[in-house]
Design a protein around this motif. Structure first.
Motif: not given
Length: 191
Positions: A149-159
């Protein structure tokens, strides 16, 4: 909350590997029993081992209906749950997943490995893309899926992803009765 229509079916994804800690087998059993207690149908991968077996056995012991969908290659390895009320044998994993999706009104993922992760991602991304309007719920009482979930959440911040996928997934972590809360989330319409 209004009860779902009669015949409501929940597809549950979970581990089928041996060597799973007893707490996960107990979680699967509790989920199966709660599904049965609500008068719903359990749709699963049709295996008799590990969490998948505990899930189906718990549902049946509590008077629930179980539908198992399993590829022929796994039946031949003697992994099939022949006690299922309905056991559908498919020619491939792809066909299995399609039948599981078609037969379910909601999806619930429990702790699991690569197969569970792959199944979760398929229905989660399908819902986020508007390919189906069914609830997708993740029951994670001990942080099993936190890294993902942390990794997928980070996808948003990286576009690489919009907020839609994270908003679309209903995550239940704890509470007085996380199993009931997760199944309540399965019954709640999307939107």
């Amino acid at each position: 909350m209004a009860d779902p229509e009669p015949g409501f079916a929940v597809c549950v994804y979970c581990a089928s590997s041996d060597g799973i800690a007893p707490r996960y087998l107990e979680l699967a059993d509790a989920v199966g029993r709660e599904i049965a207690g609500r008068g719903w149908t359990l749709v699963s991968g049709g295996g008799r081992r590990s969490m998948m077996g505990a899930l189906a056995a718990g549902a049946r012991e509590a008077g629930g209906r179980t539908v198992g969908i399993i590829p022929r290659s796994m039946v031949e390895r003697e992994w099939a749950d022949h006690d299922s009320d309905e056991l559908m044998v498919t020619d491939s994993m792809r066909e299995r997943k399609q039948h599981m999706e078609d037969r379910a009104d909601a999806f619930l993922a429990l702790p699991g490995g690569l197969g569970t992760c792959e199944e979760l991602f398929e229905v989660w991304s399908g819902g986020a893309l508007g390919l189906h309007g069914k609830p997708v719920v993740l029951l994670d009482p001990d942080g099993h899926w936190d890294g993902l979930l942390d990794w997928v959440g980070g996808l948003t911040g990286r576009g690489f992803a919009s907020r839609t996928p994270m908003e679309r997934l209903r995550v239940v972590r704890d509470g007085a009765d996380p199993v009931a809360t997760a199944l309540d989330a399965c019954a709640r319409p999307v939107g």
